[in-house]
Design an enzyme around this catalytic site. Structure first.
Site, short mmCIF file in Angstrom:
data_model
loop_
_atom_site.label_atom_id
_atom_site.label_comp_id
_atom_site.label_asym_id
_atom_site.label_seq_id
_atom_site.Cartn_x
_atom_site.Cartn_y
_atom_site.Cartn_z
N HIS A 69 13.34 -59.83 -20.84
CA HIS A 69 12.44 -59.94 -19.68
C HIS A 69 13.04 -60.89 -18.65
CE1 HIS A 69 8.97 -60.77 -17.18
NE2 HIS A 69 9.02 -62.04 -17.50
N ASP A 98 27.41 -52.53 11.09
CA ASP A 98 27.32 -52.34 9.64
C ASP A 98 27.71 -53.67 8.98
OD1 ASP A 98 27.53 -51.38 6.89
OD2 ASP A 98 27.61 -49.38 7.78
N TRP A 134 16.75 -66.46 -21.84
CA TRP A 134 17.59 -66.15 -20.68
C TRP A 134 18.54 -67.30 -20.38
CZ3 TRP A 134 18.27 -67.90 -15.53
CH2 TRP A 134 17.49 -68.99 -15.17
N SER A 162 29.45 -58.42 -9.08
CA SER A 162 28.68 -57.75 -8.05
C SER A 162 28.09 -58.76 -7.07
CB SER A 162 27.57 -56.93 -8.73
OG SER A 162 26.52 -56.70 -7.83
N SER A 163 27.50 -59.83 -7.60
CA SER A 163 26.88 -60.83 -6.73
C SER A 163 27.92 -61.51 -5.85
CB SER A 163 26.21 -61.93 -7.55
OG SER A 163 25.07 -61.44 -8.16
N HIS A 246 20.43 -74.23 -11.77
CA HIS A 246 19.53 -74.75 -10.75
C HIS A 246 19.81 -74.16 -9.38
CE1 HIS A 246 16.24 -76.82 -9.08
NE2 HIS A 246 17.03 -76.98 -8.03
N GLU A 248 20.88 -71.39 -8.88
CA GLU A 248 20.37 -70.02 -9.03
C GLU A 248 18.90 -69.91 -8.61
OE1 GLU A 248 21.46 -67.07 -9.68
OE2 GLU A 248 19.60 -66.04 -10.23
N TYR A 250 17.40 -71.53 -6.43
CA TYR A 250 17.32 -71.54 -4.97
C TYR A 250 17.94 -70.29 -4.37
CZ TYR A 250 14.98 -75.82 -5.24
OH TYR A 250 14.02 -76.73 -5.54
N SER A 261 9.49 -66.72 6.91
CA SER A 261 9.73 -67.33 8.21
C SER A 261 9.84 -66.27 9.31
CB SER A 261 11.00 -68.18 8.20
OG SER A 261 10.93 -69.16 7.21
N HIS A 295 17.85 -82.01 -14.59
CA HIS A 295 16.40 -82.15 -14.78
C HIS A 295 15.88 -81.11 -15.77
CE1 HIS A 295 15.78 -79.50 -10.93
NE2 HIS A 295 15.85 -78.74 -11.99
N HIS A 296 16.71 -80.15 -16.13
CA HIS A 296 16.32 -79.22 -17.19
C HIS A 296 16.66 -79.77 -18.57
CE1 HIS A 296 15.51 -75.87 -14.40
NE2 HIS A 296 16.45 -76.45 -13.67
N THR A 321 11.43 -79.31 1.02
CA THR A 321 10.52 -78.23 0.66
C THR A 321 9.19 -78.42 1.38
OG1 THR A 321 11.57 -78.23 -1.50
CG2 THR A 321 9.57 -76.95 -1.28
N LYS A 324 9.28 -77.41 5.00
CA LYS A 324 9.15 -75.96 5.21
C LYS A 324 7.69 -75.54 5.21
CE LYS A 324 13.50 -74.10 4.04
NZ LYS A 324 13.52 -73.13 5.10
N ARG A 443 6.79 -73.04 -25.36
CA ARG A 443 7.09 -71.70 -24.85
C ARG A 443 7.92 -70.94 -25.87
NH1 ARG A 443 11.88 -72.90 -20.42
NH2 ARG A 443 11.80 -70.64 -20.18
C1 HEM Z 1 10.00 -78.61 -5.21
C2 HEM Z 1 10.88 -77.86 -5.78
C3 HEM Z 1 11.14 -77.79 -7.27
C4 HEM Z 1 11.27 -78.79 -8.18
C5 HEM Z 1 11.19 -80.28 -7.91
C6 HEM Z 1 11.50 -78.17 -9.46
C7 HEM Z 1 11.68 -78.85 -10.64
C8 HEM Z 1 11.87 -78.25 -11.87
C9 HEM Z 1 12.11 -78.94 -13.10
C10 HEM Z 1 12.20 -80.46 -13.23
C11 HEM Z 1 12.24 -78.03 -14.08
C12 HEM Z 1 12.57 -78.28 -15.55
C13 HEM Z 1 11.36 -78.31 -16.36
C14 HEM Z 1 11.66 -78.35 -17.82
O1 HEM Z 1 12.31 -77.42 -18.34
O2 HEM Z 1 11.23 -79.29 -18.46
C15 HEM Z 1 12.07 -76.75 -13.49
C16 HEM Z 1 12.14 -75.56 -14.19
C17 HEM Z 1 12.29 -74.33 -13.57
N1 HEM Z 1 12.17 -74.10 -12.23
FE1 HEM Z 1 11.74 -75.47 -10.80
N2 HEM Z 1 11.52 -76.83 -9.31
C18 HEM Z 1 11.30 -76.56 -7.99
C19 HEM Z 1 11.29 -75.32 -7.42
C20 HEM Z 1 11.67 -74.18 -8.05
C21 HEM Z 1 11.97 -72.94 -7.40
C22 HEM Z 1 11.91 -72.70 -5.92
C23 HEM Z 1 12.31 -72.05 -8.37
C24 HEM Z 1 12.71 -70.59 -8.29
C25 HEM Z 1 12.41 -69.75 -7.43
C26 HEM Z 1 12.22 -72.73 -9.63
C27 HEM Z 1 12.48 -72.13 -10.84
C28 HEM Z 1 12.47 -72.77 -12.03
C29 HEM Z 1 12.76 -72.14 -13.28
C30 HEM Z 1 13.15 -70.68 -13.50
C31 HEM Z 1 12.62 -73.10 -14.26
C32 HEM Z 1 12.69 -72.92 -15.77
C33 HEM Z 1 14.00 -72.63 -16.30
C34 HEM Z 1 13.94 -72.40 -17.78
O3 HEM Z 1 13.98 -73.38 -18.53
O4 HEM Z 1 13.83 -71.24 -18.20
N3 HEM Z 1 11.83 -74.03 -9.40
N4 HEM Z 1 11.85 -76.90 -12.13
CU LIG Z 2 16.06 -76.77 -11.69
#
Ligand code: HEM
Ligand SMILES: [Cu+2]
Ligand SMILES: [Cu+2]
Lengths: 519, 389
Positions: A69, A98, A134, A162-163, A246, A248, A250, A261, A295-296, A321, A324, A443
């Protein structure tokens, strides 16, 4: 070269496509197909989680479902959909005939069906599909992985190639093919966000390729990059992965920022507030995204100095952020607002993405993340930013530009119904996940303790509602293409701004063969 | 109207938020249905974490409400259907500087207490005792590193019956959060955990203690806790670790110091007893009985209740279980590298190994009639049969 010939006939038009509009269409349909497949996996997950106990699937298969998924949605649905949008729109927005590299464009699309055939075929292999999430942390994804991991690695390489090609093409197009007078600071924000995204992609996809290559070496060629028993380091994998991962996230959200926008000013009938600051905010987010990856990894046991550095850097992202969000809302302020479907989805985006941003800020706080990490709170966070962020903005984009693409108007009532069902379903599905996460539900588990039952039931019901809404969406799009009410006004929307609204509707096969002059 | 909304803000919304938070702070150790918030927990650290969580949450709520009120006000007040003509402004440097700088200071206000709390989380110095926590697929082992006498070591497995998981019998209140041997620690003492793993990465999480730390093969991580309130605290593995990731809970029992001391003394004499048992000979019946218990605890998840196989190979009719004893011991003790079959030699004592080996040879229709004694296992390991010697 004749400029006036139309598309080739039959299937060849698509196989040998070099026209940016055809390739855009291919990307969009491909990503929608992946969205349906990834969505089906999600429905299986939510059905199993409807009640405590194991009802439908085994824990092994559950892990395959969560993994597939995530992979299909991130790499198959969201990313290609925005590349499709870029293909359709960037040339039309900057007055180019083009994309700069049309043949490479063809290749970068056609790699994808192969990449995902390889990936999805692993579901039918002995030992099952990838089951390590994932984020595929080693050594679960190396020493302990099913044999299909090799196919997964091959698939990731293909989609990475591709990307990279897709983004090189976008960079080349934006840098070289702007119409006279289209200076950088006059480019629509969608073009800006994509240009920055493309640089992010070029920078981090090779890192991902490196990570999976090291895995391949560990699995088949006796190296020990991630194998502690051989002197390797499993945490190294996480650093490499998140250095890609990370940025990614963004990569996923910046083009979505670009879309809203464009749309919010159109339906507010007022220019975007703070265009320059939007550009700078996007660039600072992109820069910061390279220095926050750990931070992950707050719980892997980094030195305290590392924890604090990554905490402060991550918190900083909240500033651009926030800028915006303030800009979007101030654009609406004192406008003359109407609520067509694209605008509804954009408002939904601003509202829900902001909630996701707040939970992001909470997650950034390292000590609190000790509790949040790997709980459903994180799942809630990233679905607010990725579904209510990226997918909502994609829905908005389709409704907004579809009339320009095919010269037919979608059914407004059906569009609005789609929005409301999606909005309500989404929130029922994902808001309660904050609660169970805070209450202690980890999770990626197929079964849970009894106190989490009620919110999980809600969540599953919401997910089914959200899933059903997408069928309505598909129906509405197909109905528009074959039987929608014809529109021929180039402008389509009263408040729409930009070069794409100066060409005829539907957009002819070739546009801007002579570049327009931009004042 | 905008001003009006602003005036409303203080008297109405703030108490509403506080009421909401207050409602959630009442949740304590035993998580109930509909629990919506993080528990304050039972330790100083968990309580500081809770405070910083609530602080950021409230700040986010306040900003969020401000932003959303402004947004919905704009959406309602400036509808085209009301005949509102659009303004044309699209820039205002002062505003833009303000909304860049002010958030920055708000962040500082969060960063300060966050830093303090993080230092607290990391302060593993001067512990009263050390416990080595090792993650296995899919159980935990705890080894008390004791100054006097032998270390105490045991495994902690999920004890929820398979029937409850398969919906064949009613689920008990601690469904999936119960183990055969909980970790026991004394109240009021600073306990340091040294965490590592045997196979893949796991993560040891007990929300009420405010502890979550990854257990990583080849590394030793540190964490600590000091719990003053006696009681039972439950958590789960937080890092995806394979098939049974959802089925390896953590249960921590906090007792008075006296109770703990006598418990640990019991454990030590139990270990001495086992040692004693090791040198004895058992008959087939006794070995089978012990072996069955070991099988159900350790082997059943992969090899099936009837030895029919699953993740692991079938035992019933297996050429190993009905073949050479040395080869069979080799597989049980050293595992099969690269597969889910672990090296159990380090996880079971020699008597358990002997009993389960005997059980495999005689259960599920493998009626070999022979047996393995603890001393055979001991000799096998000693004779270079063990890879970790
Ligand atoms: C203000 C902006 C953001 C901050 C400060 C932020 C912060 C964080 C932090 C600290 C985590 C880790 C949490 C953990 O695993 O304990 C996290 C996880 C995640 N964030 Fe954000 N995030 C922000 C915006 C976004 C955006 C814009 C996206 C994607 C469109 C995003 C997608 C994700 C994803 C996919 C994970 C989980 C990854 C995983 O462990 O599978 N975040 N975020
Ligand atoms: Cu992150
Ligand atoms: Cu686990």
């Amino acid at each position: 070269m004749s400029e006036h010939h139309g598309p080739a006939k039959g299937i060849k038009r698509w196989i040998f496509a070099t026209n940016h509009k055809d390739i855009g269409t291919l990307y969009l349909w491909f990503s929608f197909a992946m969205f349906i497949i990834g969505g089906a996996f999600a429905m299986i997950i939510r059905a199993e989680l409807f009640q405590p106990g194991l009802q439908m699937i085994s824990p092994e298969f559950f892990n395959q479902m969560t993994t597939m998924h995530g992979l299909v949605m991130v790499f198959g649905a969201i990313m290609p959909s925005f590349v499709g949008l870029a293909n359709w729109l960037i040339p039309m927005m900057i007055g180019a005939p083009d994309m700069a590299l049309p043949r490479m464009n063809n290749l970068s699309f056609w790699l994808l069906p192969f990449a995902f055939t390889v990936l999805l075929s692993s579901l039918f292999m002995e030992g099952g599909a990838p089951n390590f999430g994932w984020t595929f942390y080693a050594p679960l994804s190396t020493t302990y992985a099913p044999p299909s991991v090799t196919f997964f690695i091959f698939g990731v390489h293909l989609m990475g190639a591709s990307s990279i090609m897709g983004s090189i093409n976008i960079i080349a197009t934006v840098m070289n093919m702007r119409a006279p007078g289209m200076t950088y600071m006059k480019m629509p924000l969608f073009v800006w966000t994509w240009l920055i995204t493309a640089f992010l992609l070029v920078a981090v996809m090779p890192v991902l390729a490196g990570a999976v290559t090291m895995m391949l070496m560990d699995i088949h060629f006796g190296t020990s990059f991630f194998n502690a028993a051989g002197g390797g380091d499993p945490v190294l994998f996480q650093h490499v992965f998140w250095f890609f991962g990370h940025p990614e996230v963004y990569i996923i959200i910046l083009p979505a920022f670009g879309v809203v926008s464009q749309i919010i000013p159109a339906f507010s009938r007022k220019p975007l507030f703070g265009y320059d600051s939007m550009v700078y905010a996007t660039a600072s987010i992109a820069f910061l995204s390279f220095i926050v990856w750990a931070h992950h990894m707050y719980t892997v046991g980094m030195p305290i100095a590392g924890e604090l550095f990554f905490m402060y850097a991550t918190m900083l992202i909240a500033v651009p952020t926030g800028v915006k969000v303030f800009n979007w809302i101030t654009t609406m302020f004192k406008g003359s607002i109407t609520f067509e479907t694209p605008m509804l989805f954009s408002i939904g985006f601003v509202f829900l993405f902001t909630i996701g941003g707040f939970t992001g800020l909470m997650l950034a706080i390292a000590p609190a993340d000790v509790q949040y990490h790997d709980s459903y709170f994180v799942v809630a966070h990233f679905h607010y930013v990725m579904v209510a962020g990226a997918v909502f903005s994609m829905s908005a984009a389709i409704y907004y530009w579809l009339p320009k693409w095919c010269g037919r108007m979608y059914d407004e009532t059906m569009g609005k119904v789609h929005f409301w069902i999606a909005f309500i379903g989404f929130n029922i599905a994902f808001f309660p996940q904050h609660f169970v996460g805070l209450a202690g539900m980890p999770r990626r588990i197929p079964d849970y303790a009894l106190q989490f039952t009620d919110f999980n039931m809600m969540s599953s019901i919401g997910a089914f509602i959200y899933g059903a809404a997408q069928i309505l969406f598909l129906f509405n799009v197909i109905r528009t293409i074959v039987a929608g009410k014809k529109v021929d006004d180039p402008q389509v929307w009263e408040g729409a701004q930009g070069l794409e609204w100066t060409i005829p509707t539907p957009a002819p096969y070739h546009t801007f063969t002579t570049p327009p002059q931009v004042k | 109207m905008y001003l009006h909304a602003k005036q409303l803000w203080r008297p109405v919304l703030l108490p509403a938020i506080i009421a909401l938070c207050g409602a959630s702070t009442t949740a304590v150790a035993e998580p109930g249905r509909w629990q919506m918030n993080m528990p304050r927990g039972a330790t100083g650290v968990s309580s500081s974490i809770y405070d910083i969580h609530m602080l950021t949450f409230i700040i986010c709520c306040v900003i969020g409400i401000g932003v959303f009120v402004f947004m919905f006000y704009s959406l309602v007040a400036f509808r085209k259907s009301k005949g509102h003509e659009p303004a044309t402004f699209h820039d205002n440097t002062t505003t833009e500087i303000l909304w860049t700088v002010i958030p920055f200071f708000i962040l500082l206000a969060m960063a300060w207490p966050a830093t303090k709390t993080m230092l607290e989380v990391y302060d593993t110095d001067e512990a009263d005792m050390d416990i080595l926590v090792t993650g296995y697929q899919w159980k935990w082992s705890y080894e008390y590193i004791l100054e006097d006498g032998e270390n105490v070591k045991f495994f902690s497995n999920l004890s929820t019956p398979q029937n409850e998981i398969n919906n064949l019998s009613e689920k008990n209140a601690n469904y999936l959060l119960e183990v055969d041997n909980p970790l026991v620690i004394p109240a009021g003492k600073k306990v340091r955990f040294l965490l590592t793993a045997n196979d893949v990465i796991h993560s040891w999480w007990v929300p009420d203690l405010g502890v979550k730390k990854d257990a990583i093969p080849g590394f030793v991580n540190e964490a600590w806790t000091r719990v003053d309130r006696e009681g039972v605290y439950r958590g789960q593995c937080a890092e995806l670790c394979g098939k049974n990731h959802g089925f390896m809970p953590v249960v921590v029992k906090v007792t008075s110091e006296q109770e703990f001391d006598s418990w640990i003394a019991d454990k030590q004499s139990e270990a001495a007893e086992v040692k004693e048992l090791m040198s004895q000979q058992f008959n087939l019946e006794e070995l089978m009985e012990r072996g069955e218990a070991v099988y159900q605890r350790t082997c059943l998840a992969c090899h099936g209740a009837k030895g029919e196989g699953g993740v692991g190979k079938p035992i019933a009719g297996s050429s190993v279980a009905t073949g050479d004893i040395g080869e069979q011991l080799n597989i049980v003790v050293n595992g099969v590298p690269g597969t889910a079959m672990q090296a159990f030699g380090g996880q079971m004592n020699d008597l358990e190994t002997a009993a389960v080996a005997t059980y495999l040879r005689n259960a599920f229709g493998n009626n070999m009639g022979d047996m393995v004694q603890a001393v055979d296992v001991y000799n096998f390991k000693k004779g270079g049969g063990s890879s970790d010697e």
